[in-house]
Design an enzyme around this catalytic site. Structure first.
Site, PDB file in Angstrom:
ATOM      1  N   ASN A  46       0.835  -1.204   0.000  1.00  8.88           N
ATOM      2  CA  ASN A  46       0.000   0.000   0.000  1.00  8.88           C
ATOM      3  C   ASN A  46       0.866   1.250   0.000  1.00  8.88           C
ATOM      4  OD1 ASN A  46      -0.186  -1.249   2.803  1.00  8.88           O
ATOM      5  ND2 ASN A  46      -1.235   0.634   3.303  1.00  8.88           N
ATOM      6  N   ASP A  47       0.688   2.175   0.903  1.00 13.18           N
ATOM      7  CA  ASP A  47       1.282   3.515   0.761  1.00 13.18           C
ATOM      8  C   ASP A  47       2.775   3.556   0.412  1.00 13.18           C
ATOM      9  OD1 ASP A  47      -1.102   3.608   2.124  1.00 13.18           O
ATOM     10  OD2 ASP A  47      -0.307   4.623   3.890  1.00 13.18           O
ATOM     11  N   ARG A 167      -1.313   9.098  12.978  1.00 14.64           N
ATOM     12  CA  ARG A 167      -0.254   8.386  12.252  1.00 14.64           C
ATOM     13  C   ARG A 167       0.232   9.119  10.996  1.00 14.64           C
ATOM     14  NH1 ARG A 167      -4.861   5.028  12.042  1.00 14.64           N
ATOM     15  NH2 ARG A 167      -6.069   5.312  10.124  1.00 14.64           N
TER      16      ARG A 167
HETATM   17  C1  FRU Z   1      -3.248   4.535   4.484  1.00 14.90           C
HETATM   18  C2  FRU Z   1      -2.918   3.834   5.786  1.00 14.90           C
HETATM   19  C3  FRU Z   1      -2.097   4.723   6.705  1.00 14.90           C
HETATM   20  C4  FRU Z   1      -1.380   3.727   7.566  1.00 14.90           C
HETATM   21  C5  FRU Z   1      -1.091   2.618   6.595  1.00 14.90           C
HETATM   22  C6  FRU Z   1      -1.113   1.240   7.174  1.00 14.90           C
HETATM   23  O1  FRU Z   1      -3.491   3.658   3.460  1.00 14.90           O
HETATM   24  O2  FRU Z   1      -4.086   3.397   6.421  1.00 14.90           O
HETATM   25  O3  FRU Z   1      -2.862   5.656   7.430  1.00 14.90           O
HETATM   26  O4  FRU Z   1      -0.219   4.244   8.116  1.00 14.90           O
HETATM   27  O5  FRU Z   1      -2.074   2.709   5.583  1.00 14.90           O
HETATM   28  O6  FRU Z   1      -0.701   0.306   6.235  1.00 14.90           O
END
Ligand code: FRU
Length: 490
Positions: A46-47, A167
């Site tokens: 993901n991110d 976060r």
């Molecule tokens: C966004 C998110 C962030 C978090 C991460 C966890 O997609 O939810 O807020 O840090 O992914 O994987």
């Protein structure tokens, strides 16, 4: 397959060599593996995290759960590149190892300090009652690429007034002071961004909440990013809980920005224009920016959406990152262009110029599953014109301009294997223009379309059959002059 909590929170060492090689083989056999996008070897990406230029190289990490296509125990996976085009898989960058990040090394960012790269991230942990605790943690990478985690978090506590949804620190430096924005949720369950400052990246002072004029705008703001460009202040964030409105906010979660005067760090105020979406496609979230050695502001996003099933799940992996885009500002708006280095991918070139008059037309060489294509349309009286690509017997993806409604329309209704159809299969955005330019980057299972040199971008995954390769230009209710150039990729 239903994943139990236990399976989601397994560490990579708990998987046998056999399990991992089976998973790798399953992923390898997937017909939707990308060819020029960053994607995970297995599991879920993901991110983008820690995007930076350090020691002569671009470094880019991403959120990673290795063992399957679900949001499980997150690691930071490390990739690096000399040119933003060819990326080398380095390996795990940060692993969850202690009480503070026991349930995931969540998103964060990087900054160079005293010859090292400081990686600030969120330690996500759950206690016995499954209550979430968030800590902001630090890991430091030296010139050889070795990364060491600091034992204790650098921000232990959540200030009064905010929940544990706290976060995704994004750090920058102004003069001698470091700042970080953090995505937060107020106790009244609305989203916001808070600011901290530090002289050494270790001791942080809570400055307060950044005051915008958005009021109650969703229940959580994830992945904030603040930067200054051409004298403006820009705050990017990914709000959750925004209702669809006309052609806007059609995806489950949004990513956008507010732009205005530079952030006043004393008064914590940001006076700004209305919130604008960064991308108008189906799959775009949690972008992060950085400045490179040439002073360019570059953005990369996650080409995916949380909480949605994707067709690659069955093959043991999910998601990829977007191509890097260079940002500039014009008319209070971010202009996004694919970075110039992407031209390195270009191989065989095809070019045509033609008038399309109430018809569909195909041309020699205009075919393929992975390519770049620029289509310039002008002198039009057609009601609608555009291009269909990844065309097969029963499949096609369409990008077109509706000159009556003055809208660009991306239609993935017939793109192939369906994704998140409950959120619709068409995306639109307003564009009033006498000339229309579609700049496409098509990979095995995605498309990024830059409209009129980056005024808008549509980013989407698509899941067609391998033999859906056709490209067709069309005009309805009139004609259009077309000039198209296409490049095959390596
Ligand atoms: C966004 C998110 C962030 C978090 C991460 C966890 O997609 O939810 O807020 O840090 O992914 O994987």
């Amino acid at each position: 397959m239903i994943w139990t909590t236990e399976q989601r929170y397994r560490r990579i060492e708990e998987a046998s060599a056999e399990e991992l090689s089976e998973l790798r083989a399953k992923v390898k056999g997937c017909k939707w593996r990308q060819t020029f996008h960053i994607q995970p070897e297995t599991g879920l990406l993901n991110d983008p995290n820690g995007f930076s230029y350090f020691n002569g190289e671009y470094h880019l990490f991403y959120q990673w759960f290795p063992l399957g296509p679900v949001h499980g125990l997150k690691y930071w996976y490390h990739t690096k590149s000399k040119n933003l085009v060819h990326w080398e898989n380095v390996g795990i960058g940060i692993a969850p190892t202690n009480e503070y990040d026991s349930h995931g090394c969540y998103s964060g960012s990087a900054i160079e300090h005293e010859g090292k790269l400081y990686l600030l991230y969120t330690g996500n942990s759950r206690d016995r009652n499954w209550i979430r605790h968030s800590y902001q943690c630090l890991a430091i990478m030296d010139q050889t690429g070795k990364i060491e985690k600091r034992k204790e978090p650098v921000i232990h506590h959540i200030p009064n007034g905010y929940t544990n949804h706290f976060r995704d620190p994004k750090v920058w430096k102004e003069g001698k002071t470091f700042f970080t924005v953090i995505g937060a949720q107020r106790e009244n369950k609305t989203g916001c961004v808070v600011l901290y400052s530090s002289n050494d990246l270790i001791n942080w002072k809570f400055e307060g909440e950044i005051k915008t004029n958005l009021g109650a705008f969703g229940y959580m703001w994830e992945c904030p990013d603040y930067f200054e460009l051409q004298g403006y202040g820009v705050l990017i964030f990914s709000p959750q809980g925004i209702e669809p409105y006309e052609d806007h906010y059609q995806n489950l979660y949004q990513s956008g920005y507010i732009i205005g005067e530079k952030l006043d760090v004393e008064r914590l105020s940001l006076s700004h224009a209305p919130f604008q979406e960064i991308d108008r496609g189906f799959d775009f979230y949690a972008p992060q920016t950085m400045v490179d050695g040439n002073g360019r502001r570059i953005l990369i996003g996650w080409m995916g959406m949380p909480e949605i099933e994707y067709p690659t799940d069955k093959s043991g992996w999910a998601h990829c990152l977007t191509l890097p885009r260079e940002l500039t500002i014009s008319d209070n708006k971010l202009i996004q262009k694919p970075v110039k280095e992407l031209e390195l991918l270009r191989k065989q070139q095809y070019e045509i110029q033609d008038v399309i008059d109430q018809e569909k037309k195909m041309y020699n060489g205009f075919i393929g599953t992975t390519f770049e294509m620029i289509c310039d349309f002008e002198n039009f009286d057609a009601k609608e014109f555009g291009v269909e690509f990844r065309v097969g017997d029963c499949e096609k993806t369409i990008i077109k301009y509706d000159s009556i409604q003055k809208k660009v329309i991306l239609d993935r209704t017939f793109s192939g294997q369906p994704v998140a159809e409950e959120y619709g299969t068409v995306r639109k955005c307003f564009l009033d223009a006498a000339k229309v330019k579609f700049h496409l980057f098509v990979d095995t299972s995605s498309v990024e379309i830059f409209i009129n040199d980056g005024e808008e971008v549509f980013t989407s995954r698509i899941f067609p059959q391998e033999d859906s390769k056709g490209i067709r230009f069309f005009a309805e209710g009139g004609k259009v002059l077309l000039h198209a150039t296409k490049w095959d990729f390596e």
